[in-house]
Motif scaffolding. Structure first.
Motif, short mmCIF file in Angstrom:
data_model
loop_
_atom_site.label_atom_id
_atom_site.label_comp_id
_atom_site.label_asym_id
_atom_site.label_seq_id
_atom_site.Cartn_x
_atom_site.Cartn_y
_atom_site.Cartn_z
N PHE A 52 0.83 -1.21 0.00
CA PHE A 52 0.00 0.00 0.00
C PHE A 52 0.86 1.26 0.00
CE2 PHE A 52 -3.48 2.59 2.29
CZ PHE A 52 -4.08 2.94 1.08
N LYS A 53 2.09 1.17 0.49
CA LYS A 53 2.98 2.34 0.52
C LYS A 53 3.34 2.81 -0.90
CE LYS A 53 4.19 2.49 5.14
NZ LYS A 53 3.23 1.55 5.62
N PHE A 54 3.07 2.01 -1.91
CA PHE A 54 3.32 2.42 -3.29
C PHE A 54 2.20 3.32 -3.81
CE2 PHE A 54 6.01 -1.18 -2.72
CZ PHE A 54 7.07 -1.03 -3.59
N HIS A 55 1.12 3.43 -3.06
CA HIS A 55 -0.03 4.23 -3.47
C HIS A 55 0.09 5.64 -2.90
CE1 HIS A 55 -4.17 5.51 -4.07
NE2 HIS A 55 -4.30 4.50 -4.92
N PRO A 56 -0.25 6.68 -3.70
CA PRO A 56 -0.14 8.07 -3.22
C PRO A 56 -0.97 8.37 -1.96
CG PRO A 56 -0.58 8.01 -5.59
CD PRO A 56 -0.67 6.60 -5.10
N ARG A 63 2.92 10.71 5.81
CA ARG A 63 3.76 11.91 5.78
C ARG A 63 3.87 12.63 7.13
NH1 ARG A 63 3.35 16.66 1.24
NH2 ARG A 63 5.36 17.60 1.68
N PRO A 64 2.76 12.90 7.85
CA PRO A 64 2.90 13.59 9.13
C PRO A 64 3.68 12.77 10.17
CG PRO A 64 0.57 13.42 8.49
CD PRO A 64 1.38 12.67 7.49
N LEU A 65 3.56 11.46 10.10
CA LEU A 65 4.28 10.60 11.04
C LEU A 65 5.77 10.66 10.77
CD1 LEU A 65 1.91 7.49 10.80
CD2 LEU A 65 1.89 9.25 12.57
N VAL A 66 6.14 10.46 9.52
CA VAL A 66 7.55 10.43 9.13
C VAL A 66 8.18 11.82 9.24
CG1 VAL A 66 9.15 9.89 7.23
CG2 VAL A 66 7.17 8.41 7.65
N VAL A 81 7.81 12.69 -1.42
CA VAL A 81 6.90 11.99 -0.50
C VAL A 81 6.68 10.56 -0.98
CG1 VAL A 81 4.52 11.96 0.37
CG2 VAL A 81 5.79 14.11 0.27
N GLN A 82 6.46 10.40 -2.29
CA GLN A 82 6.19 9.06 -2.81
C GLN A 82 7.42 8.16 -2.73
OE1 GLN A 82 3.09 7.67 -3.82
NE2 GLN A 82 4.43 5.94 -3.39
N VAL A 83 8.59 8.68 -3.00
CA VAL A 83 9.81 7.86 -2.95
C VAL A 83 10.07 7.40 -1.51
CG1 VAL A 83 12.32 7.86 -3.27
CG2 VAL A 83 10.83 8.80 -5.05
N VAL A 84 9.88 8.29 -0.53
CA VAL A 84 10.06 7.90 0.87
C VAL A 84 9.10 6.76 1.21
CG1 VAL A 84 9.78 8.67 3.27
CG2 VAL A 84 10.96 10.14 1.62
#
Length: 178
Positions: A52-56, A63-66, A81-84
């Protein structure tokens, strides 16, 4: 005095005394089934969220967590954001694959377990770095998880599963060497 005599005097049929149930075999089977549920349940969770991390949508959701993590926030200064999110997903998928290798390689499973420990310690650290992870409730003496905290708190259980899997795999790898 025999067991049958004592049973008769206590009002218990001697046959009932002779049929004592040994719970050890059932306990061993339940332990084996429980271990499989822990291992393959953890694998399923890592694969599900890893892909699921491959999905935008997921990339934005984490994002807010990381971004608020001192361990990982720097990544957004270097990567999109997507690459991370994709890199995190790849890590989760690799760890799941190592855990799946347990029938063939206890050592690979131990490495996967150690990787899962790192993943869940990292995500649990978000409980302390993400704004809004905890909320004060009027009249309640301790903070309660906010929306982000409620999502993250399950990782304590997943950390326990990862620790157990690592220990079991290390023990199996050690006994295989003997």
């Amino acid at each position: 005095m025999t067991m049958a005599t004592m049973a008769r005097e206590a009002g218990v049929a001697p046959r009932a005394v002779a049929r004592q149930w040994d719970a050890a075999p059932a306990g061993a089977r339940l332990e084996t089934v429980g271990g499989a549920i822990l291992r393959y349940g953890l694998v399923a969770i890592l694969l599900y969220f890893g892909f699921f991390k491959f999905h935008p949508v997921e990339a934005e959701a984490i994002r807010p967590l990381v971004a608020n993590s001192p361990l990982m926030g720097w990544m957004y200064g270097v990567l999109s954001v997507q690459v991370v999110s994709t890199l995190i997903g790849i890590g989760e998928i690799v760890v799941a694959g190592l855990l799946l290798a347990r029938p063939w390689s206890a050592r690979a499973s131990a490495v996967g377990g150690a990787g899962a420990i790192v993943i869940f310690i990292t995500t649990l650290s978000f409980l302390f770095t993400t704004p809004g992870a905890w909320a004060s409730i009027p009249g309640w003496p301790i903070p309660m998880p906010g929306p982000a905290g409620s999502f993250l708190i399950k990782d304590l259980f997943l950390l326990g599963a990862a620790v157990w899997i690592t220990g079991e795999s290390l023990r199996a790898a050690s006994s295989a060497r003997r």
